[in-house]
Design an enzyme around this catalytic site. Structure first.
Site, short mmCIF file in Angstrom:
data_model
loop_
_atom_site.label_atom_id
_atom_site.label_comp_id
_atom_site.label_asym_id
_atom_site.label_seq_id
_atom_site.Cartn_x
_atom_site.Cartn_y
_atom_site.Cartn_z
N HIS A 1 70.39 -25.52 116.16
CA HIS A 1 71.04 -25.71 117.47
C HIS A 1 70.46 -26.97 118.12
O HIS A 1 69.56 -26.90 118.96
CB HIS A 1 70.83 -24.48 118.35
CG HIS A 1 71.61 -23.29 117.89
ND1 HIS A 1 71.03 -22.27 117.17
CD2 HIS A 1 72.93 -22.97 118.03
CE1 HIS A 1 71.95 -21.35 116.90
NE2 HIS A 1 73.11 -21.76 117.39
N HIS B 1 74.41 -30.51 115.75
CA HIS B 1 75.35 -29.39 115.85
C HIS B 1 76.35 -29.62 116.97
O HIS B 1 77.55 -29.32 116.82
CB HIS B 1 74.57 -28.09 116.08
CG HIS B 1 75.43 -26.91 116.41
ND1 HIS B 1 76.28 -26.32 115.50
CD2 HIS B 1 75.59 -26.21 117.58
CE1 HIS B 1 76.91 -25.30 116.07
NE2 HIS B 1 76.51 -25.22 117.33
N HIS C 1 78.27 -26.75 124.92
CA HIS C 1 78.31 -25.32 124.60
C HIS C 1 76.95 -24.73 124.22
O HIS C 1 76.76 -23.52 124.32
CB HIS C 1 79.33 -25.04 123.50
CG HIS C 1 78.82 -25.28 122.11
ND1 HIS C 1 78.74 -26.56 121.57
CD2 HIS C 1 78.36 -24.43 121.17
CE1 HIS C 1 78.26 -26.47 120.35
NE2 HIS C 1 78.02 -25.20 120.07
N ASP C 2 76.01 -25.55 123.80
CA ASP C 2 74.66 -25.06 123.46
C ASP C 2 73.58 -25.80 124.24
O ASP C 2 72.45 -25.94 123.77
CB ASP C 2 74.40 -25.21 121.96
CG ASP C 2 74.87 -24.02 121.15
OD1 ASP C 2 74.94 -22.91 121.72
OD2 ASP C 2 75.16 -24.18 119.95
N ASP D 1 82.57 -23.63 116.34
CA ASP D 1 81.15 -23.30 116.47
C ASP D 1 80.61 -22.63 115.20
O ASP D 1 79.41 -22.72 114.91
CB ASP D 1 80.94 -22.39 117.68
CG ASP D 1 79.48 -22.22 118.05
OD1 ASP D 1 78.70 -23.18 117.87
OD2 ASP D 1 79.11 -21.13 118.52
#
Length: 293
Positions: free
Chosen positions: A58, A62, A98-99, A218
């Protein structure tokens, strides 16, 4: 290559991937009608990169992988042509964020930690955390030219879209999304039989499709070319094992798949591929000439 499922972010430097993200911004045609200055998007993307931790999986690589893949899915499915500029902006921002500030451990880690040290239920949800951090970061750019081309109501709509999209990446909701996808397919098939446009969606169904695109991107490593899929599998395994080591050091129960002494890595990957395959088969039915998996 940037519009191909074969694009592999691991082949590029972090600096080049910042430029790739900028290019994605313009491939999404987000410069049309929003008066977004290129300098603003450059600074925003750099800020996102700085906020990504140096985890095995992560991480910044990514983030760009997911952003490129969601663009590929949207374009190949035909959905990109059905999206308003606001919808494209929300999808792009959600993919990039998103992360945001992912700690390199799963939600299960926090569940175990809370059970041991506070005798209670963990209130931590990483996806909520990422969404909150994304909203904070975007708020810092008010007045910078990033979202200033939007009216206040439109800006709020985009922020709400980003929030919903990021929450869609929570794997605890996977079964629910599979059911909703199946229901959507059945409804679209019925509509097509009556001569309706299969890409004509209600606002609610349209939002669901966007969430499915990001969710799929994802977890898309397993549908990438083998050499790419293997490299990401090795990275996620290292991150899992690092979490397991931390859990053992803290006296917590080691999460499934995180015990380096007892985990068969190949079996874990085969199991995950089998688990996620029905989702991709439904997302790209054999009759479609768009997304190939």
């Amino acid at each position: 290559m940037i519009e191909s499922i074969k694009f592999n972010t691991l082949n590029y430097s972090p600096e080049i991937l910042e430029r790739v993200c900028e290019e994605m911004f313009f491939r999404f045609q987000l410069d049309l009608g929003l008066n977004i200055r290129r300098s603003s998007i450059t600074v925003f993307i750099s800020d996102v990169r700085r906020k990504m931790f140096d985890n095995p999986y992560h991480n910044w690589f990514h983030v760009v992988d997911v952003t490129q893949t969601v663009f590929y899915f949207a374009r190949k499915s035909g959905m990109l042509n059905c999206m308003t500029t606001k919808e494209r902006l929300a999808l792009f921002l959600a993919a990039v964020c998103h992360d945001l500030e992912h700690p390199g451990v799963s939600n299960q880690f926090f569940v175990s930690h809370a059970a041991k040290h506070s005798n209670g239920k963990s209130t931590v949800c990483l996806e909520q955390h990422h969404s909150s951090k994304a909203c904070q970061l975007l708020s810092n750019f008010v007045g910078s030219g990033l979202l200033d081309g939007l009216a206040q109501g439109d800006r709020q709509e985009v922020m709400q879209g980003v929030h919903r999209l990021i929450l869609a990446t929570d794997m605890s909701r996977h079964t629910d999304y599979c059911k909703r996808l199946e229901a959507l397919i059945q409804a679209r098939s019925a509509a097509e039989c009556t001569g309706q446009n299969p890409l004509s969606f209600s606002p609610e169904d349209k939002q669901l499709v966007f969430e499915l695109l990001l969710k799929g991107a994802d977890v898309s490593n397993v549908v990438k070319p083998y050499i790419t899929a293997r490299a990401w599998a090795e990275r996620v395994t290292r991150e899992f094992f690092r979490q397991g080591d931390l859990e053992a050091a803290l006296g917590l129960a080691v999460s499934p798949g995180c015990d380096r002494r007892a985990t068969d890595c190949a079996r874990v990957q085969v199991g995950f591929s089998g688990f996620i395959a029905p989702f991709f088969r439904a997302l790209a039915p054999p009759s479609a000439s768009n997304i190939k998996v």
